[in-house]
Design an enzyme around this catalytic site. Structure first.
Site, PDB file in Angstrom:
ATOM      1  N   TYR A 199       0.819  -1.204   0.000  1.00  0.00           N
ATOM      2  CA  TYR A 199       0.000   0.000   0.000  1.00  0.00           C
ATOM      3  C   TYR A 199       0.862   1.266   0.000  1.00  0.00           C
ATOM      4  CZ  TYR A 199      -3.709  -3.209   1.250  1.00  0.00           C
ATOM      5  OH  TYR A 199      -4.588  -4.240   1.244  1.00  0.00           O
ATOM      6  N   LYS A 223       4.204 -15.315   3.687  1.00  0.00           N
ATOM      7  CA  LYS A 223       4.387 -16.107   2.469  1.00  0.00           C
ATOM      8  C   LYS A 223       5.897 -16.253   2.285  1.00  0.00           C
ATOM      9  CE  LYS A 223       2.694 -17.995  -1.394  1.00  0.00           C
ATOM     10  NZ  LYS A 223       1.969 -19.276  -1.381  1.00  0.00           N
ATOM     11  N   ASP A 247      -5.698  -7.505   5.259  1.00  0.00           N
ATOM     12  CA  ASP A 247      -6.878  -6.927   4.615  1.00  0.00           C
ATOM     13  C   ASP A 247      -7.780  -8.051   4.117  1.00  0.00           C
ATOM     14  OD1 ASP A 247      -8.622  -5.168   3.424  1.00  0.00           O
ATOM     15  OD2 ASP A 247      -7.285  -4.607   1.782  1.00  0.00           O
ATOM     16  N   ASP A 301     -11.494  -9.673   5.928  1.00  0.00           N
ATOM     17  CA  ASP A 301     -12.784  -9.675   5.225  1.00  0.00           C
ATOM     18  C   ASP A 301     -13.348 -11.094   5.186  1.00  0.00           C
ATOM     19  OD1 ASP A 301     -12.578  -6.942   4.662  1.00  0.00           O
ATOM     20  OD2 ASP A 301     -13.313  -7.185   2.615  1.00  0.00           O
TER      21      ASP A 301
HETATM   22  P1  ATP Z   1     -13.708  -1.015   0.786  1.00  0.00           P
HETATM   23  O1  ATP Z   1     -12.893  -0.994  -0.435  1.00  0.00           O
HETATM   24  O2  ATP Z   1     -13.916   0.329   1.408  1.00  0.00           O
HETATM   25  O3  ATP Z   1     -13.288  -2.068   1.765  1.00  0.00           O
HETATM   26  P2  ATP Z   1     -15.566  -2.772  -0.397  1.00  0.00           P
HETATM   27  O4  ATP Z   1     -15.545  -2.588  -1.857  1.00  0.00           O
HETATM   28  O5  ATP Z   1     -14.796  -3.881   0.201  1.00  0.00           O
HETATM   29  O6  ATP Z   1     -15.168  -1.416   0.288  1.00  0.00           O
HETATM   30  P3  ATP Z   1     -17.983  -2.630   1.178  1.00  0.00           P
HETATM   31  O7  ATP Z   1     -18.370  -1.197   1.133  1.00  0.00           O
HETATM   32  O8  ATP Z   1     -17.374  -3.117   2.427  1.00  0.00           O
HETATM   33  O9  ATP Z   1     -17.093  -2.930  -0.078  1.00  0.00           O
HETATM   34  O10 ATP Z   1     -19.249  -3.512   0.815  1.00  0.00           O
HETATM   35  C1  ATP Z   1     -19.154  -4.870   0.453  1.00  0.00           C
HETATM   36  C2  ATP Z   1     -20.553  -5.471   0.484  1.00  0.00           C
HETATM   37  O11 ATP Z   1     -20.984  -5.614   1.842  1.00  0.00           O
HETATM   38  C3  ATP Z   1     -21.611  -4.611  -0.207  1.00  0.00           C
HETATM   39  O12 ATP Z   1     -22.531  -5.425  -0.881  1.00  0.00           O
HETATM   40  C4  ATP Z   1     -22.277  -3.906   0.936  1.00  0.00           C
HETATM   41  O13 ATP Z   1     -23.615  -3.564   0.677  1.00  0.00           O
HETATM   42  C5  ATP Z   1     -22.168  -4.884   2.083  1.00  0.00           C
HETATM   43  N1  ATP Z   1     -22.044  -4.190   3.364  1.00  0.00           N
HETATM   44  C6  ATP Z   1     -20.968  -3.520   3.791  1.00  0.00           C
HETATM   45  N2  ATP Z   1     -21.188  -2.964   4.995  1.00  0.00           N
HETATM   46  C7  ATP Z   1     -22.445  -3.277   5.353  1.00  0.00           C
HETATM   47  C8  ATP Z   1     -23.262  -2.977   6.490  1.00  0.00           C
HETATM   48  N3  ATP Z   1     -22.838  -2.240   7.529  1.00  0.00           N
HETATM   49  N4  ATP Z   1     -24.514  -3.481   6.505  1.00  0.00           N
HETATM   50  C9  ATP Z   1     -24.979  -4.212   5.498  1.00  0.00           C
HETATM   51  N5  ATP Z   1     -24.248  -4.525   4.392  1.00  0.00           N
HETATM   52  C10 ATP Z   1     -23.005  -4.060   4.311  1.00  0.00           C
HETATM   53 MG    MG Z   2     -13.078  -4.204   1.615  1.00  0.00          MG
END
Ligand code: ATP
Ligand code: MG
Length: 347
Positions: A136, A186, A242, A246
């Site tokens: 990053y 890794k 990261d 997730d």
């Molecule tokens: P970032 O790059 O900021 O991590 P991301 O692209 O990983 O973002 P998110 O915004 O975390 O994506 O969303 C991923 C999925 O999870 C989407 O479909 C979103 O609607 C769902 N999601 C994220 N947060 C919530 C929440 N608090 N409640 C319900 N659904 C959520």
């Molecule tokens: Mg994300």
């Protein structure tokens, strides 16, 4: 009197952060709040995702409660102006190198987990992710090869001091839990990972009571969905952390349930849900506010010395979930506000 900077940001950030603030206010701890724009919301009014006035608010504050940044309308901007740069800038500005991401399955959410209930029930871990190094922050660029092909690169880089300080956070976290630390890297392929492993082994000498293990990140990703109950504290770099966190979130029911803390050498920390701005559900009063509310609890615990109040928030969230309160991501139909109300009822 502690001052909290509210950096709500974009998408669902303002919606979930407002509920976290409501929970903090209900505890009557004498906190004061100051709001400032960040991400796309700041770019719109100030031409920069992390303008000086926002940095000044963050500078004054004892702790930062962050929502999320990211707005598809600004995806085309050059990198320095993209909303996501705001969070990287805040981490750098305040030396927030350690990211704590606890993941546990709240009782009653077995059905929301992607894993079998008997497996899901065993999840109770903390991912300690390095936050200010790795690909990053290494040199980045785009160019053209001699053959005329478009090329891109991101340098993965760590120095020994950066690894040692995050390793210490990992060992300290393990000391407060089951005294087992798993370092994920890794090292079979990457020089950075070999350095990482060497340094973690050196730091381990300061913590003779902690049992240290190592695992390759690909194996860890597999083990995490096979049997997450085997993990307690995972120590890993910025990129691997990261992705793994997730993944861990889905095992624990929903990305909308997981809080995080970004800590540095001082008491000032930044607290945010691990989810992003979720543009697909923004403005619909659908987002799960639990991750933001649990982030506020982490703030009380790690920056404000209010562990008891933090426990009360955790218990109220657990109680609401146990009694069946559910937003859409958890298979229910409560609005953001109604979910927060269910938590406030139990405070
Ligand atoms: P970032 O790059 O900021 O991590 P991301 O692209 O990983 O973002 P998110 O915004 O975390 O994506 O969303 C991923 C999925 O999870 C989407 O479909 C979103 O609607 C769902 N999601 C994220 N947060 C919530 C929440 N608090 N409640 C319900 N659904 C959520
Ligand atoms: Mg994300």
């Amino acid at each position: 009197m502690a001052l909290i900077a509210i950096l709500a940001g974009d998408g669902i950030g303002p919606e979930v952060t407002a509920e976290a603030r409501r929970v903090l206010e209900a505890l009557d701890l004498g906190l004061t709040f100051e709001e400032a724009k960040v991400g796309g919301a700041a770019y719109e009014v100030a031409g920069h995702p992390l303008p000086p006035e926002t940095l000044a608010v963050a500078e004054r504050a004892d702790a930062l409660l962050f929502g999320a940044v990211g707005d598809p309308r600004f995806d085309g901007l050059e990198r320095a102006h993209r909303p996501e740069q705001a969070i990287l800038g805040l981490r750098k500005a305040f030396g927030l190198f350690a990211n704590l991401r606890p993941a546990r399955l709240f009782e009653g959410l077995e059905d929301a987990s992607s894993l079998r209930p008997d497996i899901a029930r065993r999840i109770d871990m903390v991912i300690v992710r390095e936050l200010t190094g790795d690909v990053y922050f290494g040199a980045k660029g785009r160019g053209t090869t001699e053959a005329g092909l478009r090329e891109g690169h991101d340098l993965m880089r760590y120095d020994e001091e950066e690894v040692a300080r995050i390793a210490r956070v990992g060992f300290e976290t393990a000391m407060r839990r089951r005294r087992r630390l798993l370092s994920v890297d890794k090292a079979n392929v990457l020089e950075t990972s070999q350095l990482w492993r060497d340094v973690v082994i050196e730091v381990a000498k300061e913590y003779p009571d902690v049992a240290l293990d190592h695992m390759y990140v690909d194996n860890c990703a597999m083990q995490l969905v096979r049997d997450p109950g085997q993990f307690d504290v995972i120590l890993t770099g910025n990129l691997f952390g990261d992705i793994l966190s997730d993944q861990a979130s889905m095992c624990a029911g929903s990305i909308g349930m997981l809080p995080s803390a970004a800590l540095g050498a001082t008491g000032k920390g930044l607290y945010e849900p691990i989810h992003g701005s979720a543009p697909d559900i923004a403005g619909q009063d659908k987002a799960n506010p639990c991750a933001a509310i649990l982030s506020a609890a982490m703030m009380l615990r790690h920056s404000l010395g209010q562990a008891e109040a933090a426990d009360r928030i955790d218990a109220a969230v657990a109680g609401a979930i146990r009694d069946g309160a559910r937003t859409g991501d958890l298979g229910g139909s409560l609005s953001t506000r109604a979910m927060a109300d269910a938590i406030l009822d139990r405070l």
